[in-house]
Each structure stands twice: as structure tokens, then as C-alpha cells.
Motif scaffolding. Structure first.
Motif, PDB file in Angstrom:
ATOM      1  N   UNK A   1       0.794  -1.226   0.000  1.00  0.00           N
ATOM      2  CA  UNK A   1       0.000   0.000   0.000  1.00  0.00           C
ATOM      3  C   UNK A   1       0.817   1.260   0.000  1.00  0.00           C
ATOM      4  N   UNK A   2       2.144   1.145   0.224  1.00  0.00           N
ATOM      5  CA  UNK A   2       2.992   2.320   0.270  1.00  0.00           C
ATOM      6  C   UNK A   2       3.872   2.465  -0.949  1.00  0.00           C
ATOM      7  N   UNK A   3       4.936   1.659  -1.021  1.00  0.00           N
ATOM      8  CA  UNK A   3       5.905   1.771  -2.118  1.00  0.00           C
ATOM      9  C   UNK A   3       5.243   1.504  -3.465  1.00  0.00           C
ATOM     10  N   UNK A   4       4.444   0.451  -3.558  1.00  0.00           N
ATOM     11  CA  UNK A   4       3.809   0.129  -4.840  1.00  0.00           C
ATOM     12  C   UNK A   4       2.824   1.224  -5.256  1.00  0.00           C
ATOM     13  N   UNK A   5       2.096   1.796  -4.293  1.00  0.00           N
ATOM     14  CA  UNK A   5       1.160   2.877  -4.623  1.00  0.00           C
ATOM     15  C   UNK A   5       1.927   4.092  -5.150  1.00  0.00           C
ATOM     16  N   UNK A   6       3.058   4.432  -4.506  1.00  0.00           N
ATOM     17  CA  UNK A   6       3.868   5.564  -4.967  1.00  0.00           C
ATOM     18  C   UNK A   6       4.374   5.310  -6.384  1.00  0.00           C
TER      19      UNK A   6
END
Length: 852
Positions: free
Chosen positions: A50-55
């Protein structure tokens, strides 16, 4: 729990404020959940999905958009992406950077590039913001951005509260509102036939608002909540003891096996670990929300605990090309993402050379070689990255539409778009319609939310020791649809949903006795004999009304068939046969008398009174046919009149006859003169007067107490349809006057018993009266002892009346018929005296008698 302002357990600055920047003519702000929320320090470990992949999805989408956008409009989109660490207060602090173009005194010295230089962002104007992830952070940021008219498009914030455009005018989202997810969850519970469930919800706007809607909707569907517990979210991070307590509370209601969890992956992961610690894996079956469904953070290491979970995710498809893009990233070729090295270290569990220290890489002694590669097998992709891409695409299309209108097709940004008017941009943003990188068509609904489409996913064991989230259905247009080719597996090979019911439904013959404080828990109490469960109150047993009995299932009261003397019953056939014979005999006697109307025997018996007597006898026989009619008010009134009237006619005629004989012979002893009122007309007048008295009595009786049809119930299982006069002794009132006449006739019969035999009809009248008295004395106890046997009671009365008529017919008319038919030679006028009697009649007495 350590305060944020307390001394950290390390000697370096954490978190290091960083920003992922991408150059462009119009800048989109991004607020991502790069790090997990932690209680003792501001930011926790890096979040891969939910963090790195979303960015990276946001950056990848901008990469895909810009070439076409630049060629058609002459401008490009850039990005300035920050980390909110899944905390609303910290996210709000970070979001201040998005209003730098409007506020000049922002301290930006804390923002550093990877190489330690401070970027010049003083004049950078943010045209719109993509994010935040959590609803609580989005609410805080939306309130800030609204003041500066900066549109915001979130990709994961699904709280129903954010649909309120009076409060959140500049907030929009590509993900649907949880209002629809709540309806989908309730439909799933109904499909599983659960009526007793527990709910865990996180302490945030996302969880609380969803719980409030769940509570209302579950109540409407008669689904009870056994346990409802909050998961710590906004106020900190719960420890193991708190999660142990929650699990024990769930286990205190063992019948509530179904548990809805509306929360985020970090909190739900704590619940699953507590379930494993307390060895309660098989005790619960989970219904998940999009906040944790499909997340590796929850299922990894907790596979047996999560097994069987059914959850809803906003329907999403892979962003085309993103998986290859992401797997190709390395720390060397991805300099624009300042947190990628942290992700790399976390993923490969090694320390990257010259990387900045974090609280999480201090204990990693293995050094990353730089030759590591991301592989499809070792990388779990977030399933909802489409919503991040769609949020960027929505801004891109809004920019393009606005440029076409405002700049009238001129390449590059015109003066009216430098800077962009946020209120105008919002209008274009809400109207966008496009096909995203996932291939799905997208447009906002009337509340500025994404389309309400959900995938139903199921975590099950696909082979021994191997678990996987699989799509098994969807929720679309308000309907839940399951794929027929996908099997549900709850534990191992168990395909049948576990029961989550406090109490099974009671039988139709049982009432519910609720457990105090529980709306779905009860014990079943059997209703006693002749009772059913009250159809309006399932907690009460109600006795069936009189005349009804419970059916076999004891679910309703059925009317007991009416019992009355029916024409086809044996009792009725016997009574009617007897009466029919009597009627035939009566007409026979009447025919003989009419044929020999002027003979001495007929004349001496008093022709007129004899015909009246025969009429009364005929009425007595016909009464039997009234008794076999179904009782109605009219039939009962006719019966009430006919019974007493027929006897009055018979015994009024007999009384008149005996009185005439007595007066004639008593007068003959005193003088040769003829007594008064012995002519036929006088006799008929006297008889009519006597019957009229009975008529007046009947009229008064009908006025005061008319006989009506009613149902009586001697026992609980009887339903007798009778005339009201049959239920008590009131019919005896009908016989009071005829009984008086009978007694008077009997007295006259005794007084005239010594009249000469040749003309002595009194002894036959006397015999008739004696026999009648015996018959009625026998009838009275029979009548009162057969109250519960209606056919016998009515038949006995019918037979008694017919028998009385038969006695009268036989005793009074058979001697005369015998002379008329068999000895016509004796049917002549004669004057003789009897040497066998002491009373001698004068010739004048015989003359007076025969003239009658």
C-alpha cells in the motif's frame, strides 16, 4: 507507550523527511502511506504494497500520460509525493507542503534529497493532491486543502463520511464509499444464513462510520451482534495484551463464529496473531473489509487463522505494464523514489551500502550486493493499484479538458492556468470519463465517489500447506453474485458454512423465551395443550378460541367441524322415519273420518275437535323435520314456536273435549236441559281461546328471550351448533302451558271415568293422559343427562314428541276406526242402557249427546 516527544532509542533523526519529486509544468501532490503506523515512534517499517507500490504506480502512470499529454497540449505533469506514515496528525503536518505556493513562511529545510541537498520548492504550486490512503488522514487533509481550494482525489479512503460534499467540497475519490461495502457484507451474511455475529472495527473514521452503518443494516435484517469491539488505531498501537483481550471477548460468545472485521491490515494482523497465540484458530470465521483483504501483512504467517475468510475488495484490474516496470526497478535506476532503498532492504533483509540508518535496518548485518532482483514469485502485488492510477488519470483528463476550454487549444499553459483555479478544476474533475490503464471505464458518481463494484475474494487452501486469495464472485448494482465454478472452503475440505446462530428457530408449537440482553438468543418453550404460539407475539402461547383446536403442527387454530343433527345421520333418519309413519297414519285417520264424516261414531267423537286434534298431532310429527335443519336464528325461532304450539293444539282440543263430556253428563244428572257452550262452534271457540293463550305466551317469550343459533362447547373439543333454548331448561317453559292442559285433561278423565261404556270416550282420554305423563316423566331426565350428546338429546325430544302424538292417535282414534272399518253395523244411532253401570241416562241426555 512512549510519547512522540520523548527521547528515541537511537542517535539519528527519524523520520527523515523526504519527498519523491518529478518535474512537470503542473505538479500533483501525493500523500502516500510509505511507512506503517507505529506507537513508540512516528513512523514504522516501510509498507511494500500500500505504500511503495502505490507511490510507484503514481509515478508510472504519470510516465504513461506525459508523452501523449505533451504532444497534444504542450505541457506535462510532475509530482511531489510525501509520506504520512498512516497517521492523521503527521499526514496533516506533511500536507502543509502542498500549500507552499500560497504561504511563504513554510520551513522547508527539513526536506532533503537523497544526496542531502535541499530542493528549491519555494515557488512550487500544487494543482491537486492524490491521496491520502486512510480515511482519517484524508479527512484532516481535506479540511486543510479546502481552505486553499485545492482538489483532492483519494484512492483508498472509503469512509461514508467523505461523501458529504457540504463538509468535503474539494474531496473526490476513485474508490467507492464503504456504504456499498457494508451492504455487500450484509448480503454475504444473509447468504451464509448467519444471524449471530461479532464485529471488530478500528478506532478511526473508516471503522466507526462503517460500524454505524453495519449496526443499522444488520438490525433491519434481524442479524444480532454478539460482541462489538474497537481496534486501537488513532490513539496509538495496541499491544499483545489488548489483542488477547479482544480475542477472549470474541470467544466468550462461542456461538457467534462469524466475525466481521472492518479495519486496516496492521490491526487485523495483530488480531490474527492473538488468535494463534490463544489456540483459537478453529473458533472463528472472518468477513473482511477492503482495509485488510488480500494484504500479505495479514495472511503471511497467519494462514491457518485467516483460512476461510470472505472479504470484499473494490473491483480492480492490474495496471497494464506496471508489474514489469516494478520488477525492473533497482536502487541504481530508481533515484526519484527516496524510500526505495528502505523497501529494498526490507524485501531482501540486508543492509544497502551507504544507506541512511533507520530503526529497522540496524540489526541487518548482511550487506546487499546490488545484484538482487525482484521476481514475480517473491513479490506480492497490491490488488487495488488501479485506483491510484485512476486518480492520476482523473487529474490528467481534467487538466486536458480545462486546457482545451480555457486556453482554446494553444499549446502550453496559458495565463488563465497559471496558477490553476482550484474551483474551476474541480468542475472538470467531477465530469471526467476515461478508460484507465487497467482497461476499465471510469467516471465519478453523483457524490464524487468511484463506481460501486466489488470483488468477493476468499482465502483458502489450494493444496496442502499452500494458501491463496481467490476471486469467487462480485457485488455489482446492489446484487451479490457467486461464481459457480469456485468452491467455498472454510477449514480444510469443509465446504459447508459454519453455523453462526445463537438459537435455532423454535417449532411452530413453541414460544421463545429470550435470554436477557440478547436479541437472537432464546430457549424454546412448548405450548401446552390447546395452545399455539401467538402469531403476533412469538414469546407468548395463546389458547385457541373455543370451537377451534390446534392443527397437527400446532401452528394455527382450526375450526372444529360443527356438530348438529344432520339429516343423513342415523339418529335423524330414525326420528324422521318414526315421524313419517306417524304422518301417514294421521292422514289415514283423517281420510277415514272425512269419508265417514256424518256417521254417528264420528259425530259422537266431536268432529270439529277431532279434526283440530288430528291437526295438532300432524304438527307434532312435522316438528321432527325441523330438528334436522342446520340451526339458524330463523330455524330456532320456528322450533321455539312449533314445539309448544303443536302440544297446545292437541291438549287444548282434548281439554275442550273432556270438559264438554264432563259438563254434559254432570248437567244430565241435574236436569234434562242442554248445557251451554257445547255446540261445535262454541267448542272451537273455546279450543281457539286456549291455543291463543299459548300464542300470547310464545310472543312474550320470543320478545324477551328469542331462541338463536349459537355454538356451545360442553368440552374443549366440542363445537355444537344448537339453538340457545337447547343449552338450558328454557324449552321446558314451552311445555308449561301444555302440561297444565295435560293435568286438567287427566283430572277430567278421572272425573268422567264412570260414564256409560257405550259413549265413554273419557277412559281413552285418561289412558292417553296417563301414558303421556309417563313418557314425559321418562324424557325429562334423558334430556338433562344428554347435554354433551347433542344428536341424542335432539333425537330424544323428537321421538318423545312423536311418541306423545302416536299415543294420542292410537288411544283416541283406533277404537273409532275399529268400529268404522270392521264393525260398521255398530256405527248407528242407538238408545240403550247398560245393566252393567249404576248410572242410568235419560232419553233426553242421549238426544243431546247425539246431536253433537
Amino acid at each position: 507507550m512512549q510519547s512522540l516527544n520523548s527521547q528515541p532509542p537511537f542517535n539519528f533523526t527519524w523520520p527523515a523527511k523526504k519527498a519523491a519529486d518529478m518535474e512537470g509544468d503542473l505538479i500533483l501532490g501525493g500523500l502516500m502511506m510509505i511507512h506503517e503506523r507505529q506507537d513508540d515512534i512516528t513512523c514504522g517499517p516501510v509498507m511494500p504494497q500500500g505504500g511503495i507500490q502505490a507511490l510507484e504506480t503514481m509515478l508510472f502512470t504519470i510516465d504513461q500520460i506525459n508523452p501523449n499529454l505533451s504532444s497534444t497540449t504542450g505541457f506535462t505533469i510532475g509530482a511531489h509525493i510525501l509520506d504520512d506514515c498512516d497517521k492523521d496528525t503527521y499526514g496533516l503536518e506533511q500536507a502543509v507542503a502542498f500549500i507552499k505556493g500560497s504561504i511563504s513562511n513554510i520551513d522547508d529545510t527539513n526536506y532533503k534529497c537523497i544526496d542531502g541537498t535541499v530542493p528549491d520548492v519555494r515557488n512550487k504550486v500544487i494543482s491537486g493532491v492524490v491521496g491520502a490512503s486512510s480515511s482519517v488522514t484524508s479527512i484532516q487533509v481535506a479540511n486543510l486543502l479546502r481552505l486553499f481550494k485545492i482538489p483532492q482525489v483519494s484512492f483508498f479512503s472509503s469512509s461514508p463520511e467523505l461523501s458529504n460534499k457540504q463538509r468535503f467540497e474539494y474531496f473526490t475519490r476513485t474508490i467507492p464509499s464503504d456504504h456499498h461495502q457494508v451492504m455487500a457484507i450484509v448480503q454475504m451474511i444473509r447468504f451464509l444464513k448467519w444471524s449471530y455475529i461479532s464485529i471488530l472495527y478500528e478506532e478511526s473514521t473508516y471503522g466507526i462510520k462503517a460500524f454505524e452503518e453495519l449496526e443499522v443494516l444488520l438490525a433491519k435484517n434481524n442479524i444480532c451482534i454478539a460482541v462489538k469491539e474497537r481496534l486501537v488505531k488513532d490513539s496509538g498501537v495496541a499491544g499483545e495484551a489488548a489483542y488477547n483481550g479482544i480475542v477472549h471477548k470474541l470467544n466468550s460468545k462461542p456461538k457467534a463464529k462469524g466475525v466481521i472485521i472492518f479495519g486496516s491490515d496492521q490491526e487485523v494482523s495483530g488480531v490474527m496473531r492473538a488468535v494463534r497465540r490463544n489456540n483459537l484458530t478453529a473458533n472463528f470465521n472472518w468477513i473482511g473489509s477492503d482495509g485488510w483483504a488480500g494484504r500479505l501483512l495479514v495472511s503471511e504467517g497467519n494462514e491457518p487463522e485467516v483460512e476461510g475468510t470472505l472479504a470484499f475488495l473494490p473491483q480492480a484490474h492490474p495496471v497494464r505494464g506496471f508489474d514489469n516496470y516494478f520488477l525492473s526497478l533497482t536502487p541504481q535506476n530508481n533515484k526519484r523514489n527516496p524510500w526505495f532503498i528502505e523497501f529494498w532492504e526490507n524485501h531482501f533483509q540486508c543492509r544497502y551500502p551507504s544507506s541512511s540508518p533507520t530503526p529497522y535496518n540496524q540489526d541487518w548485518h548482511r550487506t546487499c550486493t546490488g545484484q538482487e532482483k525482484l521476481t514475480p514469485e517473491g513479490t506480492e502485488f497490491e490488488g487495488q493499484l488501479q485506483y491510484v492510477s485512476d486518480a492520476v488519470m482523473a487529474f490528467a483528463n481534467a487538466f486536458k479538458d480545462m486546457h482545451q476550454t480555457v486556453c482554446q487549444g494553444r499549446r502550453g499553459l496559458c495565463k488563465d492556468m497559471m496558477p490553476i483555479d482550484g474551483s474551476e478544476l474541480l468542475k472538470y474533475l467531477r465530469r471526467v470519463e476515461f478508460t484507465g490503464l487497467s482497461g476499465d471505464r471510469f467516471q465519478f458518481d453523483e457524490y464524487g465517489d468511484g463506481p460501486a463494484r466489488y470483488d468477493l475474494i476468499h482465502f483458502k487452501q489450494v493444496s496442502h500447506g499452500r494458501y491463496r486469495w481467490q476471486r469467487i464472485g462480485e457485488y455489482h448494482s446492489g446484487q451479490l453474485k457467486l461464481d459457480t465454478n469456485e468452491d467455498l472452503r472454510f477449514r480444510g475440505d469443509q465446504t459447508t458454512p459454519p453455523e453462526s446462530i445463537c438459537s435455532h428457530p423454535c417449532n411452530a408449537s413453541q414460544a421463545k423465551k429470550y435470554v436477557e440482553g440478547e436479541g437472537c438468543c432464546w430457549t424454546c418453550v412448548e405450548c401446552v395443550l390447546y395452545q399455539i404460539r401467538n402469531p403476533d407475539d412469538e414469546t407468548q402461547c395463546s389458547a385457541c378460541p373455543l370451537g377451534t383446536l390446534p392443527n397437527v403442527e400446532r401452528s394455527q387454530c382450526l375450526t372444529i367441524p360443527e356438530v348438529y343433527l344432520r339429516p343423513d345421520s342415523g339418529w335423524a333418519i330414525g326420528a324422521m322415519s318414526f315421524s313419517a309413519v306417524g304422518i301417514a297414519l294421521t292422514f289415514t285417520v283423517l281420510g277415514v273420518f272425512l269419508r265417514h264424516n256424518d256417521t254417528p261414531v264420528v259425530r259422537a267423537s266431536g268432529r270439529e275437535l277431532s279434526y283440530v286434534l288430528l291437526s295438532g298431532i300432524l304438527l307434532c310429527y312435522m316438528v321432527s323435520f325441523l330438528f334436522v335443519l342446520r340451526p339458524t336464528d330463523v330455524v330456532c325461532g320456528v322450533q321455539q314456536t312449533a314445539i309448544s304450539l303443536c302440544f297446545s293444539v292437541v291438549y287444548a282440543a282434548l281439554f275442550t273435549k273432556t270438559n264438554r263430556i264432563a259438563r254434559i253428563f254432570r248437567g244430565g244428572k241435574k236436569s234434562a236441559g242442554r248445557p251451554g257452550l257445547i255446540s261445535p262452534k262454541s267448542q272451537l271457540a273455546i279450543c281457539g281461546g286456549l291455543v291463543a293463550i299459548q300464542g300470547l305466551i310464545l310472543l312474550a317469550w320470543l320478545w324477551v328471550s328469542p331462541s338463536v343459533a349459537k355454538h356451545v362447547h360442553p368440552t374443549r373439543e366440542d363445537n355444537l351448533l344448537v339453538c340457545s333454548s337447547f343449552t338450558d331448561a328454557s324449552y321446558m317453559m314451552a311445555f308449561a302451558y301444555p302440561i297444565l292442559l295435560i293435568l286438567l285433561c287427566t283430572v277430567y278423565a278421572v272425573v268422567t271415568r264412570k260414564i256409560p261404556a257405550a259413549f265413554n270416550e273419557s277412559k281413552y282420554i285418561g289412558f292417553t293422559m296417563y301414558t303421556t305423563c309417563v313418557i314425559w316423566l321418562a324424557f325429562v331426565p334423558i334430556y338433562f343427562s344428554t347435554a354433551s350428546h347433542l344428536p341424542l338429546r335432539i333425537t330424544s325430544m323428537s321421538v318423545t314428541i312423536s311418541l306423545s302424538a302416536t299415543v294420542t292417535l292410537a288411544c283416541l282414534f283406533s277404537p273409532k276406526l275399529y268400529i268404522i272399518i270392521f264393525h260398521p253395523e255398530r256405527n248407528v244411532r242407538q238408545v240403550n242402557t247398560s245393566t252393567h253401570h249404576t248410572i242410568q241416562l235419560s232419553s233426553s241426555l242421549w238426544f243431546n249427546f247425539l246431536r253433537l
